[in-house]
Scaffold this active site. Structure first.
Site, short mmCIF file in Angstrom:
data_model
loop_
_atom_site.label_atom_id
_atom_site.label_comp_id
_atom_site.label_asym_id
_atom_site.label_seq_id
_atom_site.Cartn_x
_atom_site.Cartn_y
_atom_site.Cartn_z
N GLY A 48 0.83 -1.21 0.00
CA GLY A 48 0.00 0.00 0.00
C GLY A 48 0.87 1.26 0.00
N ASP A 49 1.95 1.23 0.76
CA ASP A 49 2.85 2.39 0.81
C ASP A 49 3.55 2.61 -0.53
OD1 ASP A 49 2.19 2.81 3.45
OD2 ASP A 49 3.91 1.70 4.25
P1 ADP Z 1 -2.72 -2.12 2.02
O1 ADP Z 1 -1.43 -2.85 2.15
O2 ADP Z 1 -2.63 -0.67 2.29
O3 ADP Z 1 -3.87 -2.80 2.70
P2 ADP Z 1 -3.61 -3.34 -0.48
O4 ADP Z 1 -3.57 -4.65 0.20
O5 ADP Z 1 -4.91 -2.90 -1.04
O6 ADP Z 1 -3.06 -2.16 0.45
O7 ADP Z 1 -2.50 -3.38 -1.63
C1 ADP Z 1 -2.10 -2.24 -2.33
C2 ADP Z 1 -1.85 -2.60 -3.78
O8 ADP Z 1 -0.83 -3.60 -3.82
C3 ADP Z 1 -3.03 -3.19 -4.51
O9 ADP Z 1 -3.82 -2.19 -5.10
C4 ADP Z 1 -2.35 -4.07 -5.55
O10 ADP Z 1 -2.02 -3.30 -6.69
C5 ADP Z 1 -1.07 -4.51 -4.87
N1 ADP Z 1 -1.23 -5.87 -4.29
C6 ADP Z 1 -1.52 -6.19 -3.01
N2 ADP Z 1 -1.62 -7.51 -2.84
C7 ADP Z 1 -1.39 -8.07 -4.06
C8 ADP Z 1 -1.36 -9.40 -4.58
N3 ADP Z 1 -1.58 -10.47 -3.78
N4 ADP Z 1 -1.08 -9.57 -5.90
C9 ADP Z 1 -0.84 -8.52 -6.70
N5 ADP Z 1 -0.87 -7.24 -6.29
C10 ADP Z 1 -1.14 -7.01 -4.99
#
Ligand code: ADP
Ligand code: NA
EC number: 2.7.1.15
Length: 331
Positions: free
Chosen positions: A271-272
């Protein structure tokens, strides 16, 4: 020249590998330990720098965190305004169990030490805030940015309290970045407005229940009276990608997550990484220009690709890819 100021946290993260998370009264041994630089402010500042943006980090550490500053400098972050406080550096003690579960003790430390408010933010063009520092400091930077015409981006993570959210000056924020959980929490706290959310877009958005829930949450948020329909909302959806709702566009935008080359290794900091890349791309736009759908879609593709590379690698800050790596994958 665009320049982003990040007012945020700087931590030392200590990872302990354990079989099971330790219980009250129990002593457990760790099969490994890793110490890494972290904190949302620091991670996002590094992501902006790696994405090619000029970035200044404002925060505080203790004497024990000087090595963290050296690392941040190496990544290209200007840390001249990081204060060395009496308190120790913010610290996260993270237990990683074999099951994949974790448990974290967070000591705020120097992140909550007093900082002098800057008399001016110039030559800053963009301000990026999270919520790992005193809320009063977030508010004072935001208000200053607003009076100086600086574009503010807010990632309310971890979620502020109910009172903080209800009195928050949303009109001073141009971009709100949340994940799925934060989007629904925020809506719950602010109260769902009595409006019909926009129709879910026909193009691209997979109509799974969880995506429709996130979509409905941000669609309602964007119509909430306290948002005065001027806040651009970006909602990341983990492995499902990202949704964007810009008041200036007639359609929401959905971009799926990047195709990974390997497996998911460590999603910490994804996310960061996404946030830093988004801000760096916004910094490239001519100031005052309106964003069209095509440009916004292209920006989101860059961000999901960067975050996708980040989850393929171990670690948070260290796994954020350089701009050149991101563009190699996009072509
Ligand atoms: P946070 O860590 O803030 O909860 P997210 O989990 O929504 O944020 O992840 C942020 C971004 O990272 C997503 O929009 C996506 O593009 C990427 N991402 C996260 N997890 C995956 C995954 N398992 N596979 C591919 N991309 C991922
Ligand atoms: Na990672």
């Amino acid at each position: 020249m665009a320049r982003c100021l990040v007012r945020g946290s700087i931590n030392i993260d200590e990872f302990f590998h354990v079989r099971d998370i330790v219980r009250a009264g129990e002593t457990t041994s760790s099969s490994g330990i890793e110490t890494r630089a972290g904190g949302k402010g620091a991670n996002q500042a590094v992501a902006i720098a790696k994405a090619g943006g000029q970035v200044d980090l404002v925060g505080a550490i203790g004497e024990d965190g000087r090595w963290v500053l050296d690392q941040l400098k190496k990544f290209g972050v200007n840390v001249d305004d990081v204060r060395i406080a009496e308190e120790s550096t913010g610290r996260a003690i993270i237990q990683l169990a074999e099951s994949g579960e974790n448990s974290i003790i967070l000591f705020k430390g120097a992140n909550y030490a007093g900082l002098d408010s800057p008399p001016t933010l110039k030559p800053t063009s963009h301000l990026l805030l999270q919520n790992e520092i005193p809320f009063a400091s977030t508010l004072s930077y935001l208000s200053l940015a607003h009076s100086e015409g600086i574009l503010a981006i807010f990632n309310p993570s971890p979620m502020p309290t109910t009172d903080e959210l209800r009195t928050f000056p949303w009109d001073q924020v141009s971009w709100l970045l949340v994940n799925e959980g934060e989007a629904t929490d925020l809506l719950k706290t602010l109260g769902a407005p009595n409006v019909t959310p926009f129709e879910a877009p026909e193009n691209g958005l997979p109509k799974t229940p969880s995506l429709l829930t996130s979509y409905s949450a941000i669609a309602r948020l964007s119509r909430h009276s306290s948002f005065s329909q001027s806040v651009n909302i970006i909602c990341t959806l983990g492995s499902a990608g990202v949704l964007a709702l810009l008041p200036s566009l007639s359609q929401p935008i959905y971009v799926p997550a990047a195709k990974l080359l390997g497996q998911v290794t460590d999603t910490t900091g994804a996310g960061d990484c996404f946030t830093g890349y988004l801000v760096a791309e916004l910094m490239k736009l001519p100031s005052g220009s309106a964003l069209d759908e095509e440009t916004m879609t292209q920006i989101l593709k860059i961000c999901v690709q960067a975050a996708g590379i980040c989850v393929e690698r171990k670690g948070a800050m260290g796994s954020i890819p350089a701009r050149s790596e991101v563009f190699e994958r996009l072509h």
